[in-house]
Design a protein around this motif. Structure first.
Motif, PDB file in Angstrom:
ATOM      1  N   ALA A  32       3.459   9.868  -9.829  1.00 37.99           N
ATOM      2  CA  ALA A  32       2.746  10.102 -11.087  1.00 37.99           C
ATOM      3  C   ALA A  32       2.067  11.464 -11.088  1.00 37.99           C
ATOM      4  O   ALA A  32       2.022  12.168 -12.111  1.00 37.99           O
ATOM      5  N   ALA A  33       1.536  11.864  -9.915  1.00 38.94           N
ATOM      6  CA  ALA A  33       0.852  13.167  -9.834  1.00 38.94           C
ATOM      7  C   ALA A  33       1.827  14.323  -9.992  1.00 38.94           C
ATOM      8  O   ALA A  33       1.460  15.399 -10.497  1.00 38.94           O
ATOM      9  N   GLU A  34       3.057  14.117  -9.581  1.00 37.55           N
ATOM     10  CA  GLU A  34       4.055  15.185  -9.658  1.00 37.55           C
ATOM     11  C   GLU A  34       4.692  15.294 -11.030  1.00 37.55           C
ATOM     12  O   GLU A  34       5.302  16.310 -11.353  1.00 37.55           O
ATOM     13  N   ALA A  48       0.821  -1.200   0.000  1.00 34.90           N
ATOM     14  CA  ALA A  48       0.000   0.000   0.000  1.00 34.90           C
ATOM     15  C   ALA A  48       0.863   1.261   0.000  1.00 34.90           C
ATOM     16  O   ALA A  48       0.558   2.239  -0.701  1.00 34.90           O
ATOM     17  N   LEU A  49       1.941   1.229   0.769  1.00 30.24           N
ATOM     18  CA  LEU A  49       2.854   2.371   0.782  1.00 30.24           C
ATOM     19  C   LEU A  49       3.505   2.580  -0.574  1.00 30.24           C
ATOM     20  O   LEU A  49       3.647   3.725  -1.050  1.00 30.24           O
ATOM     21  N   ALA A  50       3.907   1.470  -1.203  1.00 30.62           N
ATOM     22  CA  ALA A  50       4.520   1.579  -2.525  1.00 30.62           C
ATOM     23  C   ALA A  50       3.526   2.121  -3.540  1.00 30.62           C
ATOM     24  O   ALA A  50       3.880   2.928  -4.414  1.00 30.62           O
ATOM     25  N   ASP A  51       2.268   1.695  -3.426  1.00 30.95           N
ATOM     26  CA  ASP A  51       1.233   2.170  -4.338  1.00 30.95           C
ATOM     27  C   ASP A  51       1.000   3.667  -4.162  1.00 30.95           C
ATOM     28  O   ASP A  51       0.870   4.412  -5.141  1.00 30.95           O
ATOM     29  N   GLU A  52       0.971   4.103  -2.904  1.00 27.62           N
ATOM     30  CA  GLU A  52       0.786   5.533  -2.642  1.00 27.62           C
ATOM     31  C   GLU A  52       1.960   6.340  -3.175  1.00 27.62           C
ATOM     32  O   GLU A  52       1.787   7.425  -3.743  1.00 27.62           O
ATOM     33  N   ALA A  53       3.170   5.813  -2.998  1.00 28.38           N
ATOM     34  CA  ALA A  53       4.351   6.510  -3.494  1.00 28.38           C
ATOM     35  C   ALA A  53       4.311   6.623  -5.008  1.00 28.38           C
ATOM     36  O   ALA A  53       4.682   7.661  -5.569  1.00 28.38           O
ATOM     37  N   ALA A  54       3.869   5.548  -5.667  1.00 28.61           N
ATOM     38  CA  ALA A  54       3.779   5.571  -7.129  1.00 28.61           C
ATOM     39  C   ALA A  54       2.748   6.592  -7.594  1.00 28.61           C
ATOM     40  O   ALA A  54       2.976   7.307  -8.574  1.00 28.61           O
ATOM     41  N   LYS A  55       1.623   6.650  -6.886  1.00 27.10           N
ATOM     42  CA  LYS A  55       0.588   7.618  -7.256  1.00 27.10           C
ATOM     43  C   LYS A  55       1.092   9.047  -7.055  1.00 27.10           C
ATOM     44  O   LYS A  55       0.833   9.934  -7.881  1.00 27.10           O
ATOM     45  N   ASP A  56       1.816   9.267  -5.965  1.00 30.41           N
ATOM     46  CA  ASP A  56       2.358  10.622  -5.712  1.00 30.41           C
ATOM     47  C   ASP A  56       3.372  11.008  -6.785  1.00 30.41           C
ATOM     48  O   ASP A  56       3.393  12.156  -7.253  1.00 30.41           O
TER      49      ASP A  56
END
Length: 261
Positions: free
Chosen positions: A258-260, A248-256
């Protein structure tokens, strides 16, 4: 089969190599590992898809305490036969046990010590076992687990300053009451509960012969043979939850990321 999303985990099972347990009068009592304290956890870890490594002092084939497969000790004729069949099915693994002295604990997620009186004879005074358990205990990402008489192995641990790494930790093991009820309390050279308490551990216990687990950070212990399976299930549960949290942490990091971008 493992994938990047479902990593393979590794468990190291430390088993006694002692075939006899020295009693207070100097006589020898047949011993070894207790059948279901290996069978039940091994099955849990196998079913979870984990890689299992068995290790003993010197890499000897771990001896079975044959009394553990007597119907009265195994829960009846049918459970005794099932445990015997399971052990027959992993004879290759038992005979291929590696030497504890040669094991690097780094790859393992869990170190697990089954009981039987054997560990009171050898693992309790086996310095390589103590060093391995200390290294695992000092790594927060590893779980150290022992059941019934397995916690005797913890007694072999010692830091450079002479202190016991498990002092102040809360744990359980085969109790004095259970040892006496089994008819061996009066003839034992020492009792495990006493030795753990004397070393500075906070000892907790439940009803005799009923499953009872204690968790203290990355140290996990079970009181008696009935606790072996539940203890292994709890370890798998913890590791799976950790995997999910990390994913879940890795997924959140990937989403962040991608957003940046």
């Amino acid at each position: 089969m493992s994938t990047p999303e479902t990593p393979t985990h590794q468990v190291l099972i430390l088993l006694t190599g002692a075939e006899q347990w020295t009693l207070v009068d100097g006589s020898k009592h047949p011993t070894g590992f207790w059948a279901d304290e290996l069978v039940a956890p091994h099955r849990v870890f196998r079913d979870a898809g984990w890689e299992i490594t068995l290790a003993t002092p010197g890499g000897v084939t771990p001896p079975l305490d044959e009394s553990s497969l007597e119907p009265g000790n195994a829960g009846g004729e049918e459970p005794a036969a099932a445990q015997r069949a399971y052990l027959d099915g992993i004879q290759g693994e038992l005979q291929a046990a590696v030497a504890i002295e040669d094991v690097d604990v780094l790859p393992f997620d869990v170190v697990f010590v089954p009981g039987g009186h054997g560990p009171m004879e050898d693992l309790a005074v086996h310095a390589p076992t103590g060093r391995l358990l200390t290294r695992a205990l000092d790594d927060d990402m590893k779980l150290v687990a022992a059941v019934c008489h397995g916690p005797a192995a913890l007694l072999a641990a010692q830091r450079a300053d002479g202190s016991w790494p498990f002092a102040g930790r809360t744990l359980t093991a085969f109790t004095n009451e259970e040892e006496h009820q089994a008819g061996l309390g009066e003839i034992a050279t020492w009792l495990l509960e006493d030795r753990l308490r004397d070393g500075g551990a906070a000892f907790e216990y439940g009803e005799p012969w009923a499953p009872f687990l204690v968790e203290d950070k990355n140290l996990h212990t079970g009181q008696n043979p009935a606790s072996a399976g539940p203890l292994a299930e709890r370890l798998v549960e913890i590791v799976v939850a950790r995997d999910e949290a990390l994913a879940a942490l890795a997924d959140e990091a990937a989403k962040d990321a991608a957003a940046e971008s």
